[in-house]
Design a protein around this motif. Structure first.
Motif, mmCIF file in Angstrom:
data_model
loop_
_atom_site.group_PDB
_atom_site.id
_atom_site.type_symbol
_atom_site.label_atom_id
_atom_site.label_comp_id
_atom_site.label_asym_id
_atom_site.label_seq_id
_atom_site.Cartn_x
_atom_site.Cartn_y
_atom_site.Cartn_z
ATOM 1 N N HIS A 9 38.792 -10.985 15.418
ATOM 2 C CA HIS A 9 37.560 -10.319 15.835
ATOM 3 C C HIS A 9 36.364 -10.606 14.936
ATOM 4 C CE1 HIS A 9 39.242 -7.719 12.778
ATOM 5 N NE2 HIS A 9 38.084 -7.127 12.661
ATOM 6 N N ARG A 10 36.502 -11.463 13.930
ATOM 7 C CA ARG A 10 35.405 -11.718 13.004
ATOM 8 C C ARG A 10 35.355 -13.189 12.627
ATOM 9 N NH1 ARG A 10 36.127 -6.822 9.048
ATOM 10 N NH2 ARG A 10 33.968 -7.235 8.794
ATOM 11 N N SER A 11 34.174 -13.592 12.194
ATOM 12 C CA SER A 11 34.055 -14.934 11.628
ATOM 13 C C SER A 11 34.256 -14.829 10.124
ATOM 14 C CB SER A 11 32.683 -15.534 11.935
ATOM 15 O OG SER A 11 31.697 -14.947 11.121
ATOM 16 N N ILE A 12 34.575 -15.912 9.509
ATOM 17 C CA ILE A 12 34.794 -15.930 8.067
ATOM 18 C C ILE A 12 33.499 -15.586 7.324
ATOM 19 C CG2 ILE A 12 34.349 -18.368 7.610
ATOM 20 C CD1 ILE A 12 37.383 -16.528 6.314
ATOM 21 N N ASN A 13 32.351 -15.969 7.893
ATOM 22 C CA ASN A 13 31.062 -15.670 7.261
ATOM 23 C C ASN A 13 30.694 -14.196 7.353
ATOM 24 O OD1 ASN A 13 30.692 -18.318 6.478
ATOM 25 N ND2 ASN A 13 29.584 -18.850 8.332
ATOM 26 N N ASP A 14 31.365 -13.473 8.210
ATOM 27 C CA ASP A 14 31.174 -12.032 8.303
ATOM 28 C C ASP A 14 32.157 -11.310 7.381
ATOM 29 O OD1 ASP A 14 30.020 -9.662 9.476
ATOM 30 O OD2 ASP A 14 31.878 -9.434 10.602
ATOM 31 N N LEU A 15 33.322 -11.868 7.249
ATOM 32 C CA LEU A 15 34.405 -11.260 6.486
ATOM 33 C C LEU A 15 34.216 -11.364 4.971
ATOM 34 C CD1 LEU A 15 37.396 -10.134 6.818
ATOM 35 C CD2 LEU A 15 38.073 -12.485 6.397
ATOM 36 N N GLU B 20 43.287 -2.691 2.217
ATOM 37 C CA GLU B 20 43.604 -1.448 2.928
ATOM 38 C C GLU B 20 42.414 -1.012 3.771
ATOM 39 O OE1 GLU B 20 44.914 1.724 0.379
ATOM 40 O OE2 GLU B 20 46.322 0.409 -0.647
ATOM 41 N N LYS B 21 41.231 -1.076 3.186
ATOM 42 C CA LYS B 21 40.013 -0.637 3.872
ATOM 43 C C LYS B 21 39.665 -1.554 5.047
ATOM 44 C CE LYS B 21 35.310 0.792 2.749
ATOM 45 N NZ LYS B 21 35.416 2.238 2.862
ATOM 46 N N MET B 22 39.751 -2.849 4.833
ATOM 47 C CA MET B 22 39.311 -3.793 5.859
ATOM 48 C C MET B 22 40.373 -4.118 6.902
ATOM 49 S SD MET B 22 36.987 -6.440 3.654
ATOM 50 C CE MET B 22 36.416 -7.274 5.133
ATOM 51 N N PHE B 23 41.620 -4.221 6.461
ATOM 52 C CA PHE B 23 42.679 -4.704 7.355
ATOM 53 C C PHE B 23 43.757 -3.671 7.647
ATOM 54 C CE2 PHE B 23 41.514 -8.410 4.543
ATOM 55 C CZ PHE B 23 40.553 -8.900 5.406
ATOM 56 N N ARG B 24 43.645 -2.505 6.994
ATOM 57 C CA ARG B 24 44.622 -1.427 7.159
ATOM 58 C C ARG B 24 46.050 -1.887 6.848
ATOM 59 N NH1 ARG B 24 41.053 -1.055 11.298
ATOM 60 N NH2 ARG B 24 39.760 0.791 11.384
ATOM 61 N N THR B 25 46.167 -2.663 5.776
ATOM 62 C CA THR B 25 47.488 -3.122 5.360
ATOM 63 C C THR B 25 47.524 -3.360 3.860
ATOM 64 O OG1 THR B 25 49.228 -4.771 5.711
ATOM 65 C CG2 THR B 25 46.969 -5.574 5.769
ATOM 66 N N GLU B 26 48.700 -3.192 3.296
ATOM 67 C CA GLU B 26 48.945 -3.539 1.898
ATOM 68 C C GLU B 26 49.863 -4.754 1.811
ATOM 69 O OE1 GLU B 26 50.344 -0.291 -0.484
ATOM 70 O OE2 GLU B 26 48.848 1.086 0.294
ATOM 71 N N ASP B 27 50.138 -5.355 2.950
ATOM 72 C CA ASP B 27 51.099 -6.456 3.020
ATOM 73 C C ASP B 27 50.756 -7.634 2.122
ATOM 74 O OD1 ASP B 27 52.475 -4.956 4.854
ATOM 75 O OD2 ASP B 27 51.870 -6.157 6.598
ATOM 76 N N TYR B 28 49.484 -7.840 1.851
ATOM 77 C CA TYR B 28 49.072 -9.020 1.086
ATOM 78 C C TYR B 28 48.965 -8.748 -0.411
ATOM 79 C CZ TYR B 28 48.086 -10.530 5.783
ATOM 80 O OH TYR B 28 48.209 -10.830 7.113
ATOM 81 N N HIS B 29 49.090 -7.491 -0.812
ATOM 82 C CA HIS B 29 49.084 -7.110 -2.231
ATOM 83 C C HIS B 29 47.866 -7.637 -2.987
ATOM 84 C CE1 HIS B 29 53.161 -5.700 -1.579
ATOM 85 N NE2 HIS B 29 53.426 -6.862 -1.012
ATOM 86 N N GLY B 30 46.734 -7.750 -2.301
ATOM 87 C CA GLY B 30 45.500 -8.202 -2.936
ATOM 88 C C GLY B 30 45.294 -9.706 -2.939
ATOM 89 N N PRO C 138 31.584 -11.866 2.874
ATOM 90 C CA PRO C 138 30.589 -11.043 2.176
ATOM 91 C C PRO C 138 31.013 -9.582 2.029
ATOM 92 C CG PRO C 138 29.512 -12.413 3.809
ATOM 93 C CD PRO C 138 30.984 -12.554 4.021
ATOM 94 N N GLU C 139 31.770 -9.069 2.984
ATOM 95 C CA GLU C 139 32.262 -7.693 2.857
ATOM 96 C C GLU C 139 33.242 -7.575 1.702
ATOM 97 O OE1 GLU C 139 33.493 -5.264 6.197
ATOM 98 O OE2 GLU C 139 32.351 -6.598 7.513
ATOM 99 N N ILE C 140 34.119 -8.555 1.570
ATOM 100 C CA ILE C 140 35.067 -8.560 0.453
ATOM 101 C C ILE C 140 34.290 -8.615 -0.860
ATOM 102 C CG2 ILE C 140 36.887 -9.883 -0.697
ATOM 103 C CD1 ILE C 140 37.823 -10.736 2.142
ATOM 104 N N MET C 141 33.274 -9.476 -0.915
ATOM 105 C CA MET C 141 32.433 -9.581 -2.113
ATOM 106 C C MET C 141 31.750 -8.252 -2.416
ATOM 107 S SD MET C 141 30.541 -13.211 -1.541
ATOM 108 C CE MET C 141 31.423 -14.758 -1.590
ATOM 109 N N TYR C 142 31.217 -7.625 -1.387
ATOM 110 C CA TYR C 142 30.518 -6.352 -1.570
ATOM 111 C C TYR C 142 31.460 -5.286 -2.134
ATOM 112 C CZ TYR C 142 28.052 -2.042 -0.698
ATOM 113 O OH TYR C 142 27.464 -0.816 -0.866
ATOM 114 N N TYR C 143 32.614 -5.156 -1.534
ATOM 115 C CA TYR C 143 33.556 -4.136 -1.997
ATOM 116 C C TYR C 143 34.008 -4.390 -3.434
ATOM 117 C CZ TYR C 143 33.908 -2.292 2.751
ATOM 118 O OH TYR C 143 33.635 -1.731 3.970
ATOM 119 N N TYR C 144 34.149 -5.642 -3.808
ATOM 120 C CA TYR C 144 34.617 -5.969 -5.157
ATOM 121 C C TYR C 144 33.488 -5.894 -6.189
ATOM 122 C CZ TYR C 144 37.213 -8.213 -8.897
ATOM 123 O OH TYR C 144 37.838 -8.472 -10.093
ATOM 124 N N LEU C 145 32.381 -6.564 -5.911
ATOM 125 C CA LEU C 145 31.297 -6.663 -6.893
ATOM 126 C C LEU C 145 30.426 -5.414 -6.980
ATOM 127 C CD1 LEU C 145 30.117 -10.304 -6.085
ATOM 128 C CD2 LEU C 145 31.518 -9.568 -8.033
#
Length: 100
Positions: free
Chosen positions: A10-16, A36-46, A18-25
């Protein structure tokens, strides 16, 4: 056929990214908390968040976590565009395209 994931359907990589950057930085979320916030999963362990951040030159050793917590996105974009470091410019471009 090989198994696929609907994670990004449902998203492009260019949309995805920057959100990861925003949440981290800016918000200082952990890599797992971002997923957890973006994908509702802990499967990837970060690892998914870490991969994207590292690809764009953002070190995830926790030094950068929340580094811009007291700044606005426009302030950070302006600051990054003044840098001669290509990684800073790439991040500035993504943040600008997504949020400004």
């Amino acid at each position: 056929m090989f198994k696929t994931y609907d994670l990004f359907s449902h998203r492009s990589i260019n949309d995805l990214v920057p959100e990861i950057m925003y949440y981290y930085l800016f918000q200082g979320l952990s890599l797992t908390a971002i997923e957890e916030k973006m994908f509702r999963t802990e499967d990837y362990h970060g690892w998914l968040s870490k991969t994207f951040l590292n690809y764009y030159g953002i070190d995830t050793d926790k030094t950068n976590k929340g580094i811009y917590a007291n700044k606005t996105i426009p302030e950070v974009v302006e600051e990054l565009y003044k840098s001669s470091n290509i990684a800073h410019l790439r991040v500035a471009k993504l943040l600008k395209e997504k949020y400004l």
